[in-house]
Scaffold this motif. Structure first.
Motif, mmCIF file in Angstrom:
data_model
loop_
_atom_site.group_PDB
_atom_site.id
_atom_site.type_symbol
_atom_site.label_atom_id
_atom_site.label_comp_id
_atom_site.label_asym_id
_atom_site.label_seq_id
_atom_site.Cartn_x
_atom_site.Cartn_y
_atom_site.Cartn_z
ATOM 1 N N ILE A 1 4.479 -2.266 2.986
ATOM 2 C CA ILE A 1 5.926 -1.930 2.480
ATOM 3 C C ILE A 1 5.974 -1.638 1.152
ATOM 4 N N PHE A 2 5.123 -2.020 0.330
ATOM 5 C CA PHE A 2 4.896 -1.998 -1.205
ATOM 6 C C PHE A 2 4.170 -0.567 -1.419
ATOM 7 N N THR A 3 3.001 -0.379 -0.653
ATOM 8 C CA THR A 3 2.657 1.043 -0.493
ATOM 9 C C THR A 3 3.675 2.302 -0.179
ATOM 10 N N GLY A 4 4.309 1.882 0.792
ATOM 11 C CA GLY A 4 5.432 3.000 0.973
ATOM 12 C C GLY A 4 6.276 3.088 -0.158
ATOM 13 N N LEU A 5 6.810 2.020 -0.797
ATOM 14 C CA LEU A 5 7.601 1.914 -2.008
ATOM 15 C C LEU A 5 7.029 2.698 -3.070
ATOM 16 N N ARG A 6 6.022 2.586 -3.474
ATOM 17 C CA ARG A 6 5.230 3.119 -4.294
ATOM 18 C C ARG A 6 5.021 4.623 -4.295
ATOM 19 N N LEU A 7 4.676 5.182 -2.886
ATOM 20 C CA LEU A 7 4.651 6.459 -2.567
ATOM 21 C C LEU A 7 5.911 7.220 -2.925
ATOM 22 N N GLY A 8 6.765 6.400 -2.059
ATOM 23 C CA GLY A 8 8.238 6.996 -2.042
ATOM 24 C C GLY A 8 8.765 7.193 -3.462
ATOM 25 N N PHE A 9 8.679 6.124 -4.128
ATOM 26 C CA PHE A 9 9.059 6.363 -5.533
ATOM 27 C C PHE A 9 8.418 7.578 -6.345
ATOM 28 N N GLY A 10 7.077 7.856 -6.149
ATOM 29 C CA GLY A 10 6.555 8.979 -6.745
ATOM 30 C C GLY A 10 7.255 10.228 -6.204
#
Lengths: 239, 244
Positions: A163-172
């Motif tokens: 989930i955190f990986t997704g959030l980081r990528l999504g934020f970028g």
């Protein structure tokens, strides 16, 4: 630091004109001017609001959808092609349509951010759920966990690193898409600042806008990384 | 309360690709309340499937599984715990949280009391706040065992609980468990392919072959037992003959 030294050297050596590559000192001076006038904070606030708004909506939709599809493989199989097709459409190519449907105001920009951040979040969270060790199914059955308890004690924490990986990528991706949208249709925001400065031949201000985006992107990414590390101490090797 | 379990003509068939596999073929077995019964057999003979059908993780195709009390009356829905071959601890929970999950419906004070009790029983007091990654394989397996017994089950199923450990750790844990089981008032069904372990821990041993119970043996020795006790060897020999 090396990049700044190289930049200072190249910009003051005369190889490039100051119009194409302003010196770091000039960019810093513009930065201070924009700060003092309050213009920069206004643009940053406008862009940040759009990024967080669209990003938040993407999180709200992507997380439950990933969980639903994890437990409904048939529904996931039926929707897969549609989602894949949508994933390959660059959000910026939808700007004309979104302006037609949602107008030139904030909803269109939020939609762009939503579309850009939705898929990285959804795909990572879905993959996180799929990677849950199937042995935990037996454990939850023998412990007689309800669906809600299973989600709370097993599924959610197990997928948290993803989930955190997704959030980081999504934020970028949110920042990338937003600035694109603001370059085309906006009266505020860092994208607008860059576009406007470019039209006024203020390359120094273009640099200020670009550097602000980079700094904000890194700050957001570091924040997610920091929270992710704190929330998932068992998955340190993932960070 | 302790529960016995009786399996009568139980069959189970899986599809492994296009091939039908029958790990249980008209298997009949009775586990007496309060006893530790071991099902011994070679790898792949259907031992784990047997545990899974007893605790409801797998459904049977035919036959009957009944639970009963000491007095022989039917026991509906007994509390069953399963200790897995791998400890299967949740890495995001501390030892205490892993244990509390098995007794989450009890009041907090009772949960704390039981956690301390079982940790003392498995000789791991002081590890409650550690995370699974901070435990050795043997310690993790003890915690897995503690999670199995913390709810005070009517029937405790043990699926080769020491099988994944190295020889030294396994032997120590087996002897410790021999002591622990005397303090547990529950029925236990142990699955293993280790003859020495079976003789050390069991009251009854059922030898499984081709999906059925082929032989049975009572171990009439006092508990706790110790490796090196010459009385164990006669039973070990008998079981070895079953194997070959």
């Amino acid at each position: 630091m090396l990049i700044v030294i190289a930049w200072a050297f190249l910009s003051s050596s005369g190889i490039f004109s100051e119009f194409l590559l302003p010196t770091p000192a000039k960019v810093f001076k513009s930065f201070l001017e924009l700060c003092e006038s309050g213009e920069l904070s206004r643009h940053i606030l406008a862009s940040s609001g759009r990024v967080f708004g669209g990003f938040f909506m993407a999180v709200i939709v992507a997380l439950p959808l990933a969980y639903f599809f994890y437990h409904s493989p048939e529904a996931e199989a039926r929707s897969k092609l549609t989602l894949e097709a949508l994933r390959f459409i660059p959000p910026l190519s939808l700007i004309p349509l979104l302006i037609l449907w949602l107008g030139i105001g904030e909803p269109a920009k939020l939609a762009i951010v939503f579309l850009a951040s939705f898929f990285p979040i959804y795909l990572n969270v879905f993959s996180g759920f799929k990677q849950i060790n199937s042995a935990y199914d037996e454990l939850s059955q023998t412990l007689r966990l309800t669906k809600l308890e299973k989600f709370r004690h097993i599924e959610f924490p197990a997928s948290l690193p993803n989930i955190f990986t997704g959030l980081r990528l999504g934020f970028g991706y949110s920042w990338r898409a937003l600035v694109g949208a603001e370059l085309i249709a906006a009266t505020s925001g860092l994208g607008y600042l860059i576009g406007d400065a470019s039209e006024m031949s203020r390359t120094d201000r273009v640099f200020v806008g670009i550097l602000c985006i980079a700094v904000l992107g890194i700050a957001g990414d570091q924040l997610f990384q920091f929270i992710g590390k704190r929330c998932t101490p068992w998955a340190r090797n993932k960070w | 309360m302790v529960a016995g379990v009786s399996l009568v003509d139980v069959s189970k068939t899986f599809l492994d690709g296009k091939r039908a596999v029958s790990p249980l073929k008209d298997l009949s077995l009775t586990v007496q309340p309060g006893k530790l019964t071991t099902v011994l057999g070679k790898s792949g003979c259907g031992k784990t499937t047997l545990l899974k059908v007893i605790c409801g993780l797998e459904k049977i195709d035919s036959g009957k599984i009944q639970f009963f009390r000491d007095d022989g009356s039917a026991f509906e829905d007994p509390k069953i715990s399963l200790v897995f071959q791998d400890p299967r601890l949740l890495p995001w929970k501390s030892v205490r949280e892993n244990l509390e999950l098995a007794i989450r419906t009890l009041p907090a004070a009772e949960q704390e009391k039981r956690v301390n009790e079982v940790l003392e029983l498995v000789q791991l007091s002081g590890t409650a706040d550690l995370y699974p990654a901070q435990l050795s394989g043997g310690m993790a397996q003890r915690i897995g065992l503690a999670r199995g017994i913390i709810s005070r089950p009517d029937l405790l199923l043990l699926d080769e609980p020491f099988g994944a450990l190295d020889f030294m750790t396994r032997s120590k844990l087996q002897m410790d468990f021999s002591k622990i089981q005397t303090e547990l008032e529950t029925t236990m069904l142990l699955i293993t392919h280790d003859i020495n372990e079976a003789v050390l821990l069991s009251d009854d041993i059922a030898f499984m072959r081709d999906g059925k119970i082929a032989e049975s043996l009572d171990i009439n020795l006092p508990k706790p037992r110790r490796y090196g006790d010459t009385n164990l060897s006669q039973y070990q020999k008998q079981l070895f003959n079953f194997f070959i």
